[in-house]
Write an enzyme that holds these catalytic residues in place. Structure first.
Site, PDB file in Angstrom:
ATOM      1  N   SER A 133       5.895  -1.540   0.126  1.00  0.00           N
ATOM      2  CA  SER A 133       5.003  -1.547  -0.748  1.00  0.00           C
ATOM      3  C   SER A 133       5.529  -1.933  -2.187  1.00  0.00           C
ATOM      4  O   SER A 133       6.521  -1.565  -2.526  1.00  0.00           O
ATOM      5  CB  SER A 133       4.220  -0.290  -0.874  1.00  0.00           C
ATOM      6  OG  SER A 133       3.581  -0.101  -1.805  1.00  0.00           O
ATOM      7  N   TYR A 157       5.432   9.395  -0.718  1.00  0.00           N
ATOM      8  CA  TYR A 157       4.963   8.055   0.092  1.00  0.00           C
ATOM      9  C   TYR A 157       5.982   7.237  -0.295  1.00  0.00           C
ATOM     10  O   TYR A 157       6.441   6.090   0.510  1.00  0.00           O
ATOM     11  CB  TYR A 157       3.512   7.831  -0.508  1.00  0.00           C
ATOM     12  CG  TYR A 157       3.083   6.357   0.170  1.00  0.00           C
ATOM     13  CD1 TYR A 157       2.725   5.863   1.439  1.00  0.00           C
ATOM     14  CD2 TYR A 157       2.854   5.234  -0.953  1.00  0.00           C
ATOM     15  CE1 TYR A 157       2.479   4.797   1.708  1.00  0.00           C
ATOM     16  CE2 TYR A 157       2.842   3.963  -0.407  1.00  0.00           C
ATOM     17  CZ  TYR A 157       2.434   3.841   0.754  1.00  0.00           C
ATOM     18  OH  TYR A 157       2.272   2.532   1.079  1.00  0.00           O
ATOM     19  N   LYS A 161       8.658   4.674   1.854  1.00  0.00           N
ATOM     20  CA  LYS A 161       9.051   3.069   1.987  1.00  0.00           C
ATOM     21  C   LYS A 161      10.554   2.862   1.783  1.00  0.00           C
ATOM     22  O   LYS A 161      11.084   1.968   2.293  1.00  0.00           O
ATOM     23  CB  LYS A 161       8.061   2.569   0.991  1.00  0.00           C
ATOM     24  CG  LYS A 161       6.629   2.664   1.284  1.00  0.00           C
ATOM     25  CD  LYS A 161       6.295   1.989   2.814  1.00  0.00           C
ATOM     26  CE  LYS A 161       4.787   2.286   3.087  1.00  0.00           C
ATOM     27  NZ  LYS A 161       4.607   1.685   4.527  1.00  0.00           N
TER      28      LYS A 161
END
Ligand code: NAD
Ligand code: WQD
Length: 355
Positions: A133, A157, A161
């Site tokens: 992302s 989050y 990643k």
């Protein structure tokens, strides 16, 4: 070079928003798609509709309702089918929720990826495309972001990643038989032009366009604009919105590279359009496409938001031979087509998808 058209691709999270659009493009591109999804944030109806749009190619679609952390179930799938490559979408993606409940994100996103990679390695399947992302760029000082920019985790989050990206680089360094492509998506929006599949978030939409769409169909009264005092043309935040079908096609290009280039290694690519659009510009484009007025409430900045974020697409254009085709107008048109045909997404006013 033409591909062997019978390649089998395991798609984790294939019932979700980006996954379902990619599964469709895979089927239309002559691949076999084996979808693994626990349906935590999606509906089996998405898979059924993908099959419907795919027509005769639907016979190349298989669905398993499986949680990726279930190693036994994953092993069974890899034992029963020869998987040529994996596209790994499955994961939770709500930034705020990850701040409230980091363990959920480390377990669901990190542990599931670890389990998947272990099973892949044990079955000799060493080709992977992973959903990273643009969140890993944090709030960069300059734009467009290139793949070499410094990386930072702005939330648990984002950290999942980053850690998964690092884990992939480590795996490749330890065993150069792996071919791994890490795709850093910017802001996917829109829906398949058929209007049969699209984004259907559970509960309160965290992202701009699902919220706008729910205002347009009367499920919410107004859009809250998070800040109009940024140093941008109209004061609202600027992002790189990309049509979900363009994004899906980016995965097909990544797979082609993996299958055709033995020297793929472990590489990272931005998938965006390279252009920035403000919140108010997106709202205006959606109003034009839908003919609906979107009432606005101007509020303060959302904590953690960057001012301007868009990516450089030069590396993907050069090495993946991929470039986004759709405009902001197309994105809004297709999103409205999906929303107007499916105001409650895959559910109904009484279902769990409607809160
Ligand atoms: P989505 O929630 O629509 O799809 C994710 C799918 O994964 C869902 O169908 C969900 O049920 C499934 N899933 C989650 N945990 C699972 C598990 N443990 N086992 C099996 N299935 C599981 O999200 P999306 O927007 O399609 O995102 C796909 C991927 O792209 C995610 O990894 C996300 O972090 C990443 N990404 C998304 C965006 C975005 O704005 N949508 C941007 C950048 C990156
Ligand atoms: C876009 C713009 C908001 C909602 C998030 C994740 C990122 C990635 C993509 C997964 C911003 C404004 C939004 C609203 C608003 N996902 N906005 N009112 O924040 O760029 O990125 O999704 O990896 O990790 O952080 O996307 O759609 O939430 O916001 O004014 O109700 O819209 O402030 O300027 P974002 P977004």
């Amino acid at each position: 070079m033409p591909l062997d058209m019978a390649k089998s691709i395991l798609v984790t999270g294939g019932a979700g928003y980006i996954g379902s659009h990619t599964v469709l493009q895979l089927l239309l591109g002559g691949f076999r798609a084996i979808v693994v999804d626990n349906l935590d944030n999606s509906s089996e109806e998405a898979i059924r509709r993908v099959g419907e749009i795919a027509g005769e190619s639907r016979e190349n679609l298989t669905f398993y309702k499986v949680d990726l952390r279930d190693k036994g179930a994953l092993n069974k799938i890899f034992s029963s089918t020869k998987i040529d490559a994996v596209i790994h979408f499955a994961g939770l993606k709500a930034v705020g929720e990850s701040v409230q409940n980091p363990l959920l994100y480390y377990d669901n996103n990190f542990v599931s990826t670890l389990t998947l990679l272990e099973v892949m390695a044990s079955h000799g399947c060493k080709k992977l495309v992973f959903s990273s992302s643009a969140t890993v760029y944090g709030s960069p000082k300059v734009v467009p972001c290139t793949e070499e920019f410094p990386l930072v985790a702005m939330s648990p989050y984002g950290r999942t990643k980053l850690v998964i990206e690092e884990m992939c680089r480590d795996i490749y360094h330890a065993d150069s038989e792996w071919s791994i492509i890490l795709l850093r998506y910017f802001n996917p929006v829109g829906a398949h032009p058929s209007g049969h599949i699209g984004e259907d978030p559970r509960g309160y939409p965290n992202n701009l366009m699902p919220f706008v769409q729910q205002v347009a169909v009367g499920r919410r009264s107004a859009l809250t604009v998070f800040g109009n005092d940024y140093s941008t043309t109209d004061g609202t935040g600027v992002r790189d919105y990309i049509h979900v079908v363009d994004l899906a096609d980016g995965h097909i290009s990544a797979l082609r590279k993996i299958f055709e280039d033995a020297e793929t290694g472990c590489e990272v690519y931005n998938l965006g359009t390279g252009k920035g659009t403000s919140v108010l510009e997106m709202v205006a484009a959606f109003e034009k496409a839908s003919g609906k007025k979107i009432p606005l409430v101007i509020a303060g900045r959302r904590p953690g938001d960057s001012e301007i974020l868009y990516g450089s697409t030069i590396k993907a254009e050069k090495e993946l031979k991929w470039k986004a085709k759709y405009t902001i107008e197309d994105m809004c048109q297709d999103q409205w087509n999906w929303a107007s045909k499916n105001p409650y997404g895959y559910g109904s006013p009484g279902s769990t998808n409607y809160k």
